[in-house]
Scaffold this motif. Structure first.
Motif, PDB file in Angstrom:
ATOM      1  N   LEU A 115     105.176  43.744  40.404  1.00 29.47           N
ATOM      2  CA  LEU A 115     103.755  43.428  40.525  1.00 29.47           C
ATOM      3  C   LEU A 115     103.010  44.029  39.347  1.00 29.47           C
ATOM      4  O   LEU A 115     103.473  44.990  38.714  1.00 29.47           O
ATOM      5  CB  LEU A 115     103.199  43.983  41.835  1.00 29.47           C
ATOM      6  CG  LEU A 115     103.798  43.436  43.140  1.00 29.47           C
ATOM      7  CD1 LEU A 115     103.168  44.149  44.329  1.00 29.47           C
ATOM      8  CD2 LEU A 115     103.617  41.944  43.249  1.00 29.47           C
ATOM      9  N   SER A 116     101.852  43.498  39.063  1.00 30.39           N
ATOM     10  CA  SER A 116     101.001  44.114  38.047  1.00 30.39           C
ATOM     11  C   SER A 116     100.378  45.379  38.626  1.00 30.39           C
ATOM     12  O   SER A 116     100.386  45.597  39.846  1.00 30.39           O
ATOM     13  CB  SER A 116      99.896  43.139  37.630  1.00 30.39           C
ATOM     14  OG  SER A 116      98.993  42.939  38.716  1.00 30.39           O
ATOM     15  N   ILE A 117      99.830  46.200  37.748  1.00 27.43           N
ATOM     16  CA  ILE A 117      99.170  47.427  38.213  1.00 27.43           C
ATOM     17  C   ILE A 117      97.997  47.076  39.127  1.00 27.43           C
ATOM     18  O   ILE A 117      97.766  47.736  40.146  1.00 27.43           O
ATOM     19  CB  ILE A 117      98.700  48.270  37.007  1.00 27.43           C
ATOM     20  CG1 ILE A 117      99.917  48.748  36.200  1.00 27.43           C
ATOM     21  CG2 ILE A 117      97.853  49.455  37.474  1.00 27.43           C
ATOM     22  CD1 ILE A 117      99.563  49.474  34.922  1.00 27.43           C
ATOM     23  N   GLU A 118      97.273  46.008  38.793  1.00 31.03           N
ATOM     24  CA  GLU A 118      96.133  45.586  39.622  1.00 31.03           C
ATOM     25  C   GLU A 118      96.596  45.136  40.998  1.00 31.03           C
ATOM     26  O   GLU A 118      95.947  45.434  42.015  1.00 31.03           O
ATOM     27  CB  GLU A 118      95.377  44.449  38.933  1.00 31.03           C
ATOM     28  CG  GLU A 118      94.644  44.839  37.653  1.00 31.03           C
ATOM     29  CD  GLU A 118      95.573  45.061  36.469  1.00 31.03           C
ATOM     30  OE1 GLU A 118      95.157  45.761  35.514  1.00 31.03           O
ATOM     31  OE2 GLU A 118      96.722  44.554  36.500  1.00 31.03           O
ATOM     32  N   GLN A 119      97.723  44.456  41.068  1.00 31.93           N
ATOM     33  CA  GLN A 119      98.253  44.018  42.362  1.00 31.93           C
ATOM     34  C   GLN A 119      98.716  45.210  43.199  1.00 31.93           C
ATOM     35  O   GLN A 119      98.504  45.240  44.415  1.00 31.93           O
ATOM     36  CB  GLN A 119      99.412  43.040  42.152  1.00 31.93           C
ATOM     37  CG  GLN A 119      98.985  41.669  41.671  1.00 31.93           C
ATOM     38  CD  GLN A 119     100.178  40.778  41.366  1.00 31.93           C
ATOM     39  OE1 GLN A 119     101.157  41.209  40.743  1.00 31.93           O
ATOM     40  NE2 GLN A 119     100.114  39.532  41.811  1.00 31.93           N
ATOM     41  N   ILE A 120      99.345  46.179  42.541  1.00 35.40           N
ATOM     42  CA  ILE A 120      99.770  47.388  43.251  1.00 35.40           C
ATOM     43  C   ILE A 120      98.556  48.106  43.840  1.00 35.40           C
ATOM     44  O   ILE A 120      98.567  48.542  45.010  1.00 35.40           O
ATOM     45  CB  ILE A 120     100.548  48.337  42.315  1.00 35.40           C
ATOM     46  CG1 ILE A 120     101.965  47.803  42.074  1.00 35.40           C
ATOM     47  CG2 ILE A 120     100.598  49.748  42.889  1.00 35.40           C
ATOM     48  CD1 ILE A 120     102.922  47.950  43.234  1.00 35.40           C
ATOM     49  N   PHE A 266     107.647  50.311  39.852  1.00 35.53           N
ATOM     50  CA  PHE A 266     107.711  51.687  39.364  1.00 35.53           C
ATOM     51  C   PHE A 266     108.439  51.746  38.018  1.00 35.53           C
ATOM     52  O   PHE A 266     107.930  52.294  37.037  1.00 35.53           O
ATOM     53  CB  PHE A 266     108.432  52.542  40.411  1.00 35.53           C
ATOM     54  CG  PHE A 266     108.861  53.913  39.957  1.00 35.53           C
ATOM     55  CD1 PHE A 266     107.986  54.986  40.010  1.00 35.53           C
ATOM     56  CD2 PHE A 266     110.156  54.138  39.509  1.00 35.53           C
ATOM     57  CE1 PHE A 266     108.382  56.257  39.603  1.00 35.53           C
ATOM     58  CE2 PHE A 266     110.567  55.401  39.106  1.00 35.53           C
ATOM     59  CZ  PHE A 266     109.673  56.461  39.155  1.00 35.53           C
ATOM     60  N   ALA A 267     109.649  51.158  37.965  1.00 36.25           N
ATOM     61  CA  ALA A 267     110.452  51.215  36.742  1.00 36.25           C
ATOM     62  C   ALA A 267     109.801  50.427  35.610  1.00 36.25           C
ATOM     63  O   ALA A 267     109.729  50.895  34.467  1.00 36.25           O
ATOM     64  CB  ALA A 267     111.856  50.666  37.024  1.00 36.25           C
ATOM     65  N   THR A 268     109.299  49.246  35.932  1.00 37.79           N
ATOM     66  CA  THR A 268     108.687  48.400  34.903  1.00 37.79           C
ATOM     67  C   THR A 268     107.454  49.057  34.309  1.00 37.79           C
ATOM     68  O   THR A 268     107.270  49.077  33.081  1.00 37.79           O
ATOM     69  CB  THR A 268     108.322  47.027  35.500  1.00 37.79           C
ATOM     70  OG1 THR A 268     109.507  46.416  36.027  1.00 37.79           O
ATOM     71  CG2 THR A 268     107.712  46.126  34.442  1.00 37.79           C
ATOM     72  N   HIS A 269     106.594  49.614  35.144  1.00 37.39           N
ATOM     73  CA  HIS A 269     105.358  50.231  34.657  1.00 37.39           C
ATOM     74  C   HIS A 269     105.643  51.484  33.837  1.00 37.39           C
ATOM     75  O   HIS A 269     104.935  51.761  32.855  1.00 37.39           O
ATOM     76  CB  HIS A 269     104.429  50.552  35.828  1.00 37.39           C
ATOM     77  CG  HIS A 269     103.968  49.324  36.564  1.00 37.39           C
ATOM     78  ND1 HIS A 269     103.348  49.367  37.792  1.00 37.39           N
ATOM     79  CD2 HIS A 269     104.052  48.004  36.224  1.00 37.39           C
ATOM     80  CE1 HIS A 269     103.068  48.125  38.178  1.00 37.39           C
ATOM     81  NE2 HIS A 269     103.485  47.291  37.243  1.00 37.39           N
ATOM     82  N   LEU A 270     106.675  52.249  34.215  1.00 35.71           N
ATOM     83  CA  LEU A 270     107.045  53.420  33.420  1.00 35.71           C
ATOM     84  C   LEU A 270     107.499  53.013  32.024  1.00 35.71           C
ATOM     85  O   LEU A 270     107.080  53.607  31.019  1.00 35.71           O
ATOM     86  CB  LEU A 270     108.163  54.202  34.121  1.00 35.71           C
ATOM     87  CG  LEU A 270     107.759  55.173  35.230  1.00 35.71           C
ATOM     88  CD1 LEU A 270     108.999  55.786  35.876  1.00 35.71           C
ATOM     89  CD2 LEU A 270     106.863  56.283  34.691  1.00 35.71           C
ATOM     90  N   LEU A 271     108.355  52.005  31.950  1.00 34.75           N
ATOM     91  CA  LEU A 271     108.865  51.557  30.652  1.00 34.75           C
ATOM     92  C   LEU A 271     107.754  50.946  29.801  1.00 34.75           C
ATOM     93  O   LEU A 271     107.692  51.161  28.591  1.00 34.75           O
ATOM     94  CB  LEU A 271     110.001  50.551  30.843  1.00 34.75           C
ATOM     95  CG  LEU A 271     111.312  51.155  31.371  1.00 34.75           C
ATOM     96  CD1 LEU A 271     112.267  50.064  31.808  1.00 34.75           C
ATOM     97  CD2 LEU A 271     111.964  52.036  30.315  1.00 34.75           C
ATOM     98  N   GLN A 272     106.859  50.200  30.441  1.00 34.18           N
ATOM     99  CA  GLN A 272     105.718  49.643  29.714  1.00 34.18           C
ATOM    100  C   GLN A 272     104.814  50.754  29.184  1.00 34.18           C
ATOM    101  O   GLN A 272     104.161  50.590  28.150  1.00 34.18           O
ATOM    102  CB  GLN A 272     104.925  48.699  30.620  1.00 34.18           C
ATOM    103  CG  GLN A 272     105.630  47.383  30.901  1.00 34.18           C
ATOM    104  CD  GLN A 272     104.885  46.515  31.886  1.00 34.18           C
ATOM    105  OE1 GLN A 272     104.015  46.991  32.620  1.00 34.18           O
ATOM    106  NE2 GLN A 272     105.221  45.236  31.932  1.00 34.18           N
ATOM    107  N   GLY A 273     104.801  51.894  29.885  1.00 36.18           N
ATOM    108  CA  GLY A 273     103.980  53.017  29.455  1.00 36.18           C
ATOM    109  C   GLY A 273     104.647  53.894  28.417  1.00 36.18           C
ATOM    110  O   GLY A 273     104.077  54.893  27.978  1.00 36.18           O
ATOM    111  N   GLY A 274     105.886  53.545  28.033  1.00 29.71           N
ATOM    112  CA  GLY A 274     106.560  54.287  26.974  1.00 29.71           C
ATOM    113  C   GLY A 274     107.633  55.245  27.431  1.00 29.71           C
ATOM    114  O   GLY A 274     108.180  56.002  26.621  1.00 29.71           O
TER     115      GLY A 274
END
Length: 315
Positions: A115-120, A266-274
């Motif tokens: 999900l996107s951060i907004e959806q979460i 969780f995993a996707t957002h962490l990787l997108q954040g660097g």
């Protein structure tokens, strides 16, 4: 050794010595019951009589069965058979492994849906009141349950833990670390890992522990489990599923949302954040970084989409 005795010994081994979960052991049991029945139909009642050609025939017949089984199901079935015969060799019960040349079908790689951060955020807000909020429009039983639901979903997203791991958490697994709060998570094979808990999740859990869990606990027998159902018993995976489905419906999310969606996000957002992929591997409790690298494909796809829509000469 008789096939039924061999299977029972193997299942005890993976349950007690390897510490696999009840669900995994149950899946292996179902597979090996199918294997035992097939051997019996072919006049085989002892594992000493199983030959490589027979194992290959079993695999070929299962692969061509109608309706066709999913590649993942076939792979797990063959893994169960290989595990049984390897176990018998290691224990000195068999001299050779007749499944040694068996190669499972390659399952198609399915990219996890995040999900996107907004959806979460919409999902979390729909689950229950934010920590410190008054819970406007909620009272009594509804407030107790919704505080728990918010804490559950916040913790799933904050830690990336599997829902089964979160359902097994005890109150004492929440620990104050030197640089903030952490949680002890027991993963596959009873392996323990330490995962940080962010301020939002900790605030939601504290609100649940202070206002909701004491009342829920009084309704059932004493248990150290962190998350409790409406009657005070430990919450089940099915209960967590219903919480997520209810929150997704209230948030108006059209995307399919499951407990694993939080782990993927969780995993996707962490990787997108660097975040480094090996750090994410450790947080998720993956035995191999290769398992974690599937999420790097997701982030590369996102980068490609941005490139295609932003670069003047991309298309």
């Amino acid at each position: 050794m008789r096939t039924d005795r061999a299977i029972d010994a193997y299942l005890r081994h993976i349950s007690i010595e390897r510490g696999l979960s009840e669900h995994t052991v149950a899946a292996y049991r179902r597979d090996l019951i199918v294997y035992r029945a097939w051997l019996s139909e072919h006049g085989i009642g002892d594992t000493a009589d199983v030959r490589p050609a027979l194992v290959a025939q079993f695999a070929a017949e299962r692969a061509s069965a109608q309706p066709p089984a999913a590649a993942t199901s076939l792979a797990r079935l063959q893994s169960s058979v290989r595990g049984l015969h390897r176990f018998l060799v290691r224990e000195g019960i068999a001299d050779a492994d007749p499944s040694e040349r068996l190669r499972p079908p390659k399952a198609p790689q399915r990219l996890p849906k995040a999900l996107s951060i907004e959806q979460i955020e919409a999902l979390l807000d729909a689950a229950g009141p934010a920590p410190g909020g008054a819970g406007v429009g909620m009272a009594g039983e509804d407030l107790l349950v919704r505080l728990r639901d918010r804490a559950l979903l916040e913790l799933l997203y904050a830690t990336g833990a599997r829902v089964s791991e979160v359902m097994q958490l005890d109150v004492d697994d929440l620990v104050g670390g030197g640089h903030g709060d952490v949680v002890r998570v027991r993963g596959k094979g009873a392996k323990e890992r330490i995962v940080p808990v962010g301020s939002y999740a900790r605030a939601a859990v504290d609100a649940y522990l202070g206002r909701s869990r004491p009342e829920l606990s009084r309704r059932g027998h004493a248990t150290p489990r962190l998350f409790l159902g409406a009657r005070g018993a430990p919450m089940s995976r099915q209960g967590a599923w219903l919480v997520i489905q209810g929150a997704a419906e209230r948030a108006g999310l059209e995307a399919h949302v499951s407990p694993h969606t939080f782990r993927h996000s969780f995993a996707t957002h962490l990787l997108q954040g660097g975040a480094d992929v090996r750090v994410v591997q450790e947080l998720l409790g993956h035995a191999s970084v290769a398992t974690t690298q599937i999420y790097t494909h997701v982030t590369v796809d996102a980068l490609r989409d941005v490139y295609l829509t932003s670069h003047p000469r991309a298309r």
